[in-house]
Design a protein around this motif. Sequence first.
Motif, PDB file in Angstrom:
ATOM      1  N   SER A 165       0.806  -1.222   0.000  1.00  0.00           N
ATOM      2  CA  SER A 165       0.000   0.000   0.000  1.00  0.00           C
ATOM      3  C   SER A 165       0.839   1.272   0.000  1.00  0.00           C
ATOM      4  CB  SER A 165      -0.922   0.000   1.217  1.00  0.00           C
ATOM      5  OG  SER A 165      -0.170  -0.276   2.394  1.00  0.00           O
ATOM      6  N   GLU A 166       2.094   1.183   0.378  1.00  0.00           N
ATOM      7  CA  GLU A 166       2.945   2.369   0.400  1.00  0.00           C
ATOM      8  C   GLU A 166       3.225   2.914  -0.998  1.00  0.00           C
ATOM      9  OE1 GLU A 166       4.475   4.235   3.308  1.00  0.00           O
ATOM     10  OE2 GLU A 166       2.500   3.387   3.727  1.00  0.00           O
ATOM     11  N   MET A 167       2.894   2.141  -2.025  1.00  0.00           N
ATOM     12  CA  MET A 167       3.033   2.677  -3.384  1.00  0.00           C
ATOM     13  C   MET A 167       2.084   3.849  -3.592  1.00  0.00           C
ATOM     14  SD  MET A 167       1.149   0.080  -6.044  1.00  0.00           S
ATOM     15  CE  MET A 167       1.560  -1.461  -5.280  1.00  0.00           C
ATOM     16  N   PHE A 168       1.046   3.956  -2.771  1.00  0.00           N
ATOM     17  CA  PHE A 168       0.110   5.071  -2.877  1.00  0.00           C
ATOM     18  C   PHE A 168       0.718   6.391  -2.410  1.00  0.00           C
ATOM     19  CE2 PHE A 168      -3.873   2.185  -2.565  1.00  0.00           C
ATOM     20  CZ  PHE A 168      -3.662   1.776  -3.870  1.00  0.00           C
ATOM     21  N   ALA A 169       1.954   6.353  -1.971  1.00  0.00           N
ATOM     22  CA  ALA A 169       2.650   7.579  -1.552  1.00  0.00           C
ATOM     23  C   ALA A 169       2.731   8.594  -2.683  1.00  0.00           C
ATOM     24  CB  ALA A 169       4.052   7.235  -1.051  1.00  0.00           C
ATOM     25  N   VAL A 170       2.633   8.140  -3.918  1.00  0.00           N
ATOM     26  CA  VAL A 170       2.722   9.041  -5.073  1.00  0.00           C
ATOM     27  C   VAL A 170       1.366   9.640  -5.462  1.00  0.00           C
ATOM     28  CG1 VAL A 170       4.724   7.846  -6.026  1.00  0.00           C
ATOM     29  CG2 VAL A 170       2.431   7.236  -6.809  1.00  0.00           C
ATOM     30  N   LEU A 171       0.286   9.121  -4.955  1.00  0.00           N
ATOM     31  CA  LEU A 171      -1.032   9.569  -5.397  1.00  0.00           C
ATOM     32  C   LEU A 171      -1.324  11.049  -5.137  1.00  0.00           C
ATOM     33  CD1 LEU A 171      -3.307   6.477  -4.702  1.00  0.00           C
ATOM     34  CD2 LEU A 171      -2.195   7.185  -6.833  1.00  0.00           C
ATOM     35  N   LEU A 225      -0.231   5.337 -14.341  1.00  0.00           N
ATOM     36  CA  LEU A 225      -1.403   6.220 -14.329  1.00  0.00           C
ATOM     37  C   LEU A 225      -1.271   7.327 -15.375  1.00  0.00           C
ATOM     38  CD1 LEU A 225      -1.955   6.579 -10.473  1.00  0.00           C
ATOM     39  CD2 LEU A 225      -3.321   5.236 -12.085  1.00  0.00           C
ATOM     40  N   LYS A 226      -0.073   7.855 -15.509  1.00  0.00           N
ATOM     41  CA  LYS A 226       0.151   8.903 -16.528  1.00  0.00           C
ATOM     42  C   LYS A 226       0.077   8.336 -17.939  1.00  0.00           C
ATOM     43  CE  LYS A 226       2.726  12.386 -14.052  1.00  0.00           C
ATOM     44  NZ  LYS A 226       3.858  13.292 -14.071  1.00  0.00           N
ATOM     45  N   LYS A 227       0.679   7.171 -18.136  1.00  0.00           N
ATOM     46  CA  LYS A 227       0.693   6.570 -19.476  1.00  0.00           C
ATOM     47  C   LYS A 227      -0.716   6.310 -19.996  1.00  0.00           C
ATOM     48  CE  LYS A 227       2.316   2.504 -22.015  1.00  0.00           C
ATOM     49  NZ  LYS A 227       3.049   1.252 -21.941  1.00  0.00           N
ATOM     50  N   TYR A 228      -1.569   5.783 -19.131  1.00  0.00           N
ATOM     51  CA  TYR A 228      -2.930   5.459 -19.537  1.00  0.00           C
ATOM     52  C   TYR A 228      -3.923   6.579 -19.253  1.00  0.00           C
ATOM     53  CZ  TYR A 228      -1.069   0.866 -20.438  1.00  0.00           C
ATOM     54  OH  TYR A 228      -0.337  -0.172 -20.938  1.00  0.00           O
ATOM     55  N   LYS A 229      -3.380   7.739 -18.876  1.00  0.00           N
ATOM     56  CA  LYS A 229      -4.182   8.943 -18.628  1.00  0.00           C
ATOM     57  C   LYS A 229      -5.316   8.680 -17.645  1.00  0.00           C
ATOM     58  CE  LYS A 229      -3.086  11.082 -23.057  1.00  0.00           C
ATOM     59  NZ  LYS A 229      -1.948  10.303 -23.400  1.00  0.00           N
ATOM     60  N   ILE A 230      -4.997   7.923 -16.611  1.00  0.00           N
ATOM     61  CA  ILE A 230      -5.962   7.674 -15.548  1.00  0.00           C
ATOM     62  C   ILE A 230      -5.884   8.875 -14.612  1.00  0.00           C
ATOM     63  CG2 ILE A 230      -6.617   6.198 -13.617  1.00  0.00           C
ATOM     64  CD1 ILE A 230      -5.264   3.887 -15.211  1.00  0.00           C
ATOM     65  N   ILE A 231      -6.976   9.589 -14.540  1.00  0.00           N
ATOM     66  CA  ILE A 231      -6.972  10.821 -13.745  1.00  0.00           C
ATOM     67  C   ILE A 231      -7.853  10.646 -12.513  1.00  0.00           C
ATOM     68  CG2 ILE A 231      -6.456  12.355 -15.670  1.00  0.00           C
ATOM     69  CD1 ILE A 231      -9.490  12.975 -15.763  1.00  0.00           C
ATOM     70  N   PHE A 232      -7.581  11.484 -11.577  1.00  0.00           N
ATOM     71  CA  PHE A 232      -8.348  11.466 -10.345  1.00  0.00           C
ATOM     72  C   PHE A 232      -9.207  12.697 -10.328  1.00  0.00           C
ATOM     73  CE2 PHE A 232      -4.982   8.554  -9.431  1.00  0.00           C
ATOM     74  CZ  PHE A 232      -5.575   7.606  -8.619  1.00  0.00           C
TER      75      PHE A 232
END
Length: 162
Positions: free
Chosen positions: A43-49, A155-162
């Motif tokens: 879950s620490e990968m979410f540090a970039v969100l 997320l950037k490559k596939y243009k997944i936005i929040f």
Amino acid sequence: MNNRKTKTAFLTKSAMIAALYVLLTEVSALLGISSGVIQFRLSEMFAVLPVFTPAAIPGVFIGCMISNIITGGVVWDVIFGSLASLIGAWGAWALRKKSVYLAPVPTILANMIIVPFVLRYAYGAEGSIPFFMLTVGFGEFVTAGILGVFLAKTLKKYKIIF
């Protein structure tokens, strides 16, 4: 009305991030790698969100707090471990206009500084604070640094936005 939609979207994003954080921490716990002197919380990968949305700041913080509670963390771990995640998430947001490679650095540093004291004094782990800084830092580098940057790039490559 528009302001209400904005607040609802913010809360929804935060809640989703918190829920996913808890889920990935539970997966890590099932694998036996979520806590201890050497820890790899996926879950620490979410540090970039927070680079993508400020809603990730409370999402990561609350997700970490809930995770620390349900994995049986002592009160000092719940407080200070969650605080480390909050500091890291805020730091990532502050660095959002810099490089995505810098986004996980605040999380890595906050955990390297705070968690070793929790391990030593709240859990009574055998070893020295500098050793724990190395072990926790390594785990954070792998999860927040490597996996987090991979997540951000995807997320950037596939243009997944929040």
